[in-house]
Design an enzyme around this catalytic site. Structure first.
Site, PDB file in Angstrom:
ATOM      1  N   GLY A 147       2.412  -0.737   4.450  1.00 14.77           N
ATOM      2  CA  GLY A 147       1.998  -1.617   3.370  1.00 14.77           C
ATOM      3  C   GLY A 147       2.108  -3.067   3.791  1.00 14.77           C
ATOM      4  O   GLY A 147       3.123  -3.476   4.361  1.00 14.77           O
ATOM      5  N   PHE A 163      -5.690 -17.252  -0.180  1.00 12.36           N
ATOM      6  CA  PHE A 163      -5.518 -18.383   0.713  1.00 12.36           C
ATOM      7  C   PHE A 163      -5.062 -19.624  -0.039  1.00 12.36           C
ATOM      8  O   PHE A 163      -5.375 -19.810  -1.218  1.00 12.36           O
ATOM      9  CB  PHE A 163      -6.828 -18.702   1.436  1.00 12.36           C
ATOM     10  CG  PHE A 163      -7.363 -17.591   2.289  1.00 12.36           C
ATOM     11  CD1 PHE A 163      -6.515 -16.684   2.914  1.00 12.36           C
ATOM     12  CD2 PHE A 163      -8.732 -17.446   2.485  1.00 12.36           C
ATOM     13  CE1 PHE A 163      -7.010 -15.662   3.701  1.00 12.36           C
ATOM     14  CE2 PHE A 163      -9.237 -16.426   3.274  1.00 12.36           C
ATOM     15  CZ  PHE A 163      -8.377 -15.532   3.877  1.00 12.36           C
ATOM     16  N   SER A 174     -10.301   1.277   1.515  1.00 10.95           N
ATOM     17  CA  SER A 174     -10.710   0.386   0.435  1.00 10.95           C
ATOM     18  C   SER A 174      -9.685   0.411  -0.680  1.00 10.95           C
ATOM     19  O   SER A 174      -9.409   1.465  -1.261  1.00 10.95           O
ATOM     20  CB  SER A 174     -12.078   0.805  -0.114  1.00 10.95           C
ATOM     21  OG  SER A 174     -12.395   0.065  -1.284  1.00 10.95           O
ATOM     22  N   SER A 226       0.787  -1.241   0.000  1.00  7.76           N
ATOM     23  CA  SER A 226       0.000   0.000   0.000  1.00  7.76           C
ATOM     24  C   SER A 226       0.813   1.281   0.000  1.00  7.76           C
ATOM     25  O   SER A 226       0.249   2.353  -0.213  1.00  7.76           O
ATOM     26  CB  SER A 226      -0.943   0.025   1.203  1.00  7.76           C
ATOM     27  OG  SER A 226      -2.194  -0.496   0.846  1.00  7.76           O
TER      28      SER A 226
END
Length: 423
Positions: free
Chosen positions: A359, A178, A215, A108
């Protein structure tokens, strides 16, 4: 991380695919099952203005490894020069040490680059922060109550749009986050619009402008706006406007490539929502398109420090745009901190205010911060994602010369600006 299929909240970090709301408040999420032979590789410490060196920062890096992460690397840039530190291993199979100049997936922290480009475009008159998303992306943000006619570019950048985070979709988690499906799908291409389509299957978190919720979809949309406004790809905009002018030679826009460029270490994840999971996977190979502008970039601690120092030092944005970037949506738990436009404000226990971004993604947890004048920067990365224990201590050691007080005994805010979202 929550797999609650009945919830529209962004995915949470109960397992250790870490997105802690506050490292100092939440502590460890899990401990590595495999034993890691940790050793420190300490550079000569440069003296701080108060006569203190970086020995405490190195000890804090070592503490992250003791908490169960394979390895950690970090760098400091201040008025005395550059200090590099590392601890633990970069390769669990060979035992090779973590490198002090490693490149890694910054997740991020990519958002700070994206917001910077959009603010440059605003300064050039190519767009306005209060433009509606519909103007640039007609018909894209529609479905289940989403409406791009009611959302502004500014609301994308400060996460007040209410747009659902596509990483909260349980089917997406199953297929791309996952085990076992992640290992099967990690090299596949994914388009940005596919991520938006996932988000549009869900209702908004709230009406635009009435709340805050981190988001990742916001930054997918922001980069699509960037491309429309500038007429060039997101990758080219970031390269030509930030990477090349600042000489960020260790920073890469990966596109659809899957490898980490050298020098780098391996990346590890448990790929599970269960906090008791023990199996560790090598997730070094990841198709960059599965993150895109919400978290795809690869960089180094040195480059992140250089970028933040230039940004906060006024070398990248005009004063008006930098002020807008630093205009915060307050953190409800600590109103003195919050999230601006791709930039977060952090507090230390000793009163030093820091600006930057965190991040976290599969196999990589990072933080990059600097003082407000850009004079003192710290960036570091963990090559495992199942615990953030010890991350607060690194910041406190570097900027305050101490470990943070025990939970509940003092005010501390190392809030992850992603809220509860993974990236």
């Amino acid at each position: 991380m929550s797999c609650d299929t009945g919830s529209t909240r962004p995915v949470e970090a109960r397992s250790g695919l870490m997105a802690t709301r506050s490292w100092a408040r939440t502590g460890a999420v899990g401990i590595a099952a495999a034993a890691v032979a940790a050793s420190a590789f300490t550079a000569p410490a440069a003296a701080h203005g108060d006569g203190r060196g970086h020995e405490g920062t190195q000890r804090a890096l070592d503490g992250i490894v003791r908490a169960g992460i394979p390895g950690v690397t970090g760098q400091v840039s201040d008025k005395h020069g550059v200090w590099k530190g590392a601890s633990g291993v970069g390769n669990l199979r060979t035992g090779a040490p973590r490198g002090k100049d490693d490149r890694f997936r910054i997740a991020s922290i990519t958002k700070t680059f994206v917001a910077t480009v959009l603010l440059q475009q605003e300064n050039e008159g190519l767009l306005r922060l209060d433009d509606k998303v519909e103007r640039w992306l007609p018909g894209l943000v529609r479905g289940n109550g989403h409406d791009g006619r009611d959302i502004t570019v500014r609301q994308l950048l400060n996460h007040t749009s209410g747009v659902f985070d596509y990483l909260g979709d349980p089917d997406y988690q199953r297929d791309y986050m996952f085990a076992p499906n992640y290992m099967k799908n990690r090299l596949k291409d994914r388009t940005p619009r596919a991520a938006v389509a996932v988000a549009m299957k869900h209702a908004p978190t709230f009406r635009p402008g009435t709340g805050y919720s981190y988001s990742n979809t916001n930054y997918v949309l922001a980069a699509l706006v960037m491309e429309k406004a500038g007429g060039r790809s997101y990758e080219r905009e970031v390269r030509t406007r930030i990477i090349k002018p600042l000489g960020l030679r260790g920073t890469v826009m990966p596109g659809t490539t899957s490898r980490l460029p050298d020098p780098s270490s391996r990346s590890y994840s448990k790929l599970s929502p269960e906090p008791t999971a023990t199996k560790v996977y090598d997730v070094t190979l990841q198709n960059g398109s599965q993150s895109w502008a919400d978290g795809d970039m690869i960089s180094s601690a040195a480059d992140l420090n250089r970028f933040l120092k230039a940004l906060l030092g006024g070398e990248v944005l005009p004063a008006k745009q930098l002020k807008a970037m630093k205009t915060l949506v307050p953190d409800p738990d600590d109103p003195a901190t919050g999230y601006g436009l791709g930039l977060a404000k952090f507090n230390t226990t000793c009163g030093v205010e820091l600006w930057g971004h965190s991040g976290g993604w599969l196999g990589s947890l990072s933080l990059a911060v600097t003082t407000e004048d850009g004079g003192h920067a710290l960036s570091y990365n963990l090559n495992g994602d199942w615990t953030g224990e010890g991350m607060a201590e690194v910041v406190e050691a570097e900027f305050c010369g101490q470990r943070p007080p025990a939970r509940g005994t003092g005010k501390q805010s190392y809030a992850d600006p992603r809220g509860t979202a993974l990236r």
